[in-house]
Design an enzyme around this catalytic site. Structure first.
Site, mmCIF file in Angstrom:
data_model
loop_
_atom_site.group_PDB
_atom_site.id
_atom_site.type_symbol
_atom_site.label_atom_id
_atom_site.label_comp_id
_atom_site.label_asym_id
_atom_site.label_seq_id
_atom_site.Cartn_x
_atom_site.Cartn_y
_atom_site.Cartn_z
ATOM 1 C CG HIS A 127 -1.663 -1.075 1.444
ATOM 2 N ND1 HIS A 127 -2.433 -1.421 0.114
ATOM 3 C CD2 HIS A 127 -2.144 -2.005 2.560
ATOM 4 C CE1 HIS A 127 -2.917 -3.229 0.738
ATOM 5 N NE2 HIS A 127 -2.592 -2.834 1.648
ATOM 6 C CG HIS A 186 -5.891 -6.287 0.995
ATOM 7 N ND1 HIS A 186 -6.671 -5.188 2.224
ATOM 8 C CD2 HIS A 186 -4.018 -6.049 1.826
ATOM 9 C CE1 HIS A 186 -5.696 -4.789 3.122
ATOM 10 N NE2 HIS A 186 -4.559 -5.505 2.969
#
Lengths: 323, 323
Positions: free
Chosen positions: A56, A215
Site C-alpha cells: 500500500h 488487497h
C-alpha cells in the site's frame, strides 16, 4: 507480470532499505525488524504507531515523521505484521506518555495489534487502539475495511499529538475522524503479487470493479467501464450517503498504484464539479495503493474547525510535506 | 486500454482543470489557454517558463509555484504547444525583468519556443532560452532529449530566480545545471495514448526496453527483463560515464507513470548500494512520466555548493514542497 525487483520474497525488506537510504535524515529502520521510526521526536510526546500488510506504499512508512506517525510496521505483502513487530514499534514510539495504535479494520491487524498491546501493558506501557473502517463498499460497519481515509486519520491525529496532547486526547480525535470519514474504490485492473505470476483476479478489457478493497478483494459490483464523469457520480453517491449533509468537506482522490496523475486529476475535476459542497481541503495522489492496481478511491471527511486546523498543520514525512 | 477519462480529445484540458480545482490557492489557468500560472510572485522577479507536450505529469504544471516555475505550457499529449501558447506564458510571467524559457530538447518545443521569443521581443520583453538534453541514451549531444533531469534544472533555476536574480544569472545557472545532469530510462511496458486503443509499441512479457524516451520513442536496446540490481547497474554505467568522477551527486529515481512506489524504492536501494559516491540529495517518485508506462529513469547531477543550496531551498508547488 513484470516488476522491478530482485527476490520477490525480500521485496518488502528491500523497499524499506530503499526508503531509508533515500530519506536517512528523516527516518531509520529499527534493527532486526520491519519497523520504520522517526529520527527525532519532541520530548514527552504520545507515540503514534500504524502498520499493516505491505503493498500500500507510501502507507505507512511514508507517513513517519514530524506531525504524523512515530513508527510504522510493514508486514509482508497483503499480510499482517506479527504481534512482535507491532510490539517493537510500540516500544520504540513510547516516551512514557503511552502509544496510540491506528489500525485498519482487518482481522489479522486487529488481533496482532491487540496482542502487542498486551505485551506492552505487561511492560508498563499504556496503549490504546483506534480501528479505521472507512470503506462504505461493505454494508456492515463492523466489517468495513480501512482504506485511504486512514491517511487522513493519521494526519489529523499526528498533528494533535505533535502539540503535546495526551493519549486520551489523541484517541478522542482519531475516533472523531474515523466517525466522519468514508471512502469507496474502483479498479480498472487487478494487482499482481510479487511472488505470484498471475493477477489477483481477472477483469475483462471492458470491465471495472466497483467497491474493491485494497488487497484485491472482490468488490460490490462488476460493470462495464464507465467514463470518469460517471465513475465520479457512482462513487460520490455511495460515499455522500454516509456523510452529514451540511458539513464542509476534505476530499481525497487516491491513486491505486499505477494510475497516472493525469487520470487522477481528470477524475478529481469530475468529482469537484459534481460535488456541490464546501470543499475546504483537496488532496490528489497515491496515498494508499494496492500494488500495481489501476483505479482510484474517493474519500470524503466531514471537517469542522478542529479537524481543518490539524489537516493544515505542518507535516514532514517522506510522502506528505507541508510548511 | 482502460483509462479514467471522458473525451480523449479533451483529456489535457480536463487534467488542467482538475489540477487547478484541487490547488486553487497556488495556481490558476490563464483564460483561453493551456497555460498554468502562479497565483502570486515576488515583485520584479525574472520569469521562468517551461512547457511541452502533455503526458509527463506532474511535469510541468505540477512545478508551478514558489521557488520553481512562474508558468507552464501544456501541449496536447506528446505534442508541442504552439508558439502562441508559449507567448501567452511569457507575457504572464514577465514583470519587466525578462523571462527564461526552459525547454526540453525536442524540435517542436524548441522551434515554437523560439517563435514565441520573437513575438515577446517584438513586445519589448527580454527572453532567453536554455535547452535541456540530459538523456545519454542518444550519443550525439545535439540530439539528446530532455527527460527527468529537466525537473532538477527547474528546481535549481527557480530557487535562484526567487532570490531576485537577473535574467542572465538565471540563464547561467540553468546552463551550468544542464551541463552537469545526465539521465537514462528503462521501460517494462509501453504507454498508450488516450486517443488510440493500442500501445505505442510492443514489448513481450520477458522484454524490457533500455534507453527509451519519454514519448515511447524506441530505445538503444531491447533485452530480457533483468532484476532491479542488474537494471541499476546497467543505467548507472551509462550515466556515470558522463559525470565527472569526483563530484558529489544528486540522485533522482523517476517513475514513468505506472510504477508503484514499492518498486521505485527497491530500485533506489540497488542504485544507492552500487553508487560508491557522495550522494548529497536523493529524490524518488513520479517526476517526469510517460503516460502509463511502467519503468524508471535514473538521473545524476554533479552538484557543488551552489547547486546544493538551491536544491535545498524552499519550494511550494503542487508536486514538490519543502520547507
Amino acid at each position: 507480470m513484470k516488476k522491478l525487483m530482485n527476490d520477490p520474497e525480500r521485496i518488502v525488506s528491500s523497499f524499506l532499505d530503499g526508503l531509508v537510504a533515500a530519506n536517512g535524515t528523516l527516518i531509520q529502520r529499527l534493527e532486526g525488524t520491519d519497523v520504520i521510526v522517526r529520527r527525532s521526536s519532541p520530548p514527552q510526546k504520545v507515540g503514534l504507531v500504524s502498520g499493516g500488510g505491505s503493498g500500500h506504499e507510501p502507507a505507512h512508512a511514508g507517513y513517519v515523521g514530524k506531525g504524523m506517525l512515530d513508527a510504522a510496521v510493514a508486514g509482508e505483502v497483503f499480510t499482517s505484521p506479527g504481534a512482535d513487530q507491532f510490539f517493537a514499534a510500540i516500544q520504540a514510539a513510547d516516551q512514557g506518555e503511552g502509544v496510540l495504535l491506528l489500525i485498519k479494520n482487518y482481522n489479522g491487524d486487529v488481533m496482532n495489534g491487540e496482542m502487542a498491546q498486551e505485551m506492552a501493558e505487561a511492560e508498563g506501557i499504556k496503549t490504546e487502539m483506534v480501528i479505521i473502517n472507512d470503506d462504505v463498499a461493505v454494508n456492515d460497519p463492523d466489517q468495513r475495511r480501512g482504506i485511504a481515509g486512514t491517511v487522513l486519520v493519521q494526519k489529523i491525529t499526528g498533528a494533535l499529538a505533535e502539540t503535546g496532547a495526551s493519549l486520551q486526547d489523541a484517541k478522542r480525535i482519531a475516533e472523531k475522524t474515523v466517525s466522519r470519514v468514508r471512502s469507496m474504490s474502483v479498479a480498472l485492473t487487478p494487482c499482481t503479487l510479487p511472488a505470484v505470476a498471475q493477477p489477483s483476479f481477472d477483469l475483462a478489457e471492458d470491465e471495472m470493479e466497483v467497491g474493491i478493497g485494497i488487497h484485491g478483494e472482490r468488490g460490490m459490483d462488476r460493470r462495464e467501464v464507465a467514463s470518469s464523469e460517471k465513475t465520479a457520480q457512482l462513487l460520490l453517491e455511495s460515499v455522500l450517503k454516509e456523510i452529514p449533509s451540511a458539513a464542509p468537506l476534505a476530499l481525497l482522490i487516491n491513486g491505486m498504484g499505477s494510475t497516472p496523475l493525469m487520470e487522477q486529476h481528470v477524475f478529481a475535476n469530475d468529482v469537484i464539479k459534481q460535488l456541490d459542497r464546501d470543499i475546504q481541503h483537496t488532496y490528489v495522489g497515491d496515498y494508499m495503493t494496492s500494488l500495481d492496481m489501476a483505479g482510484v478511491s474517493l474519500t470524503l471527511l466531514a471537517v469542522d474547525d478542529e479537524l481543518s486546523s490539524y489537516l493544515q498543520a505542518p507535516v514532514h514525512t517522506v510522502q506528505w510535506t507541508q510548511c
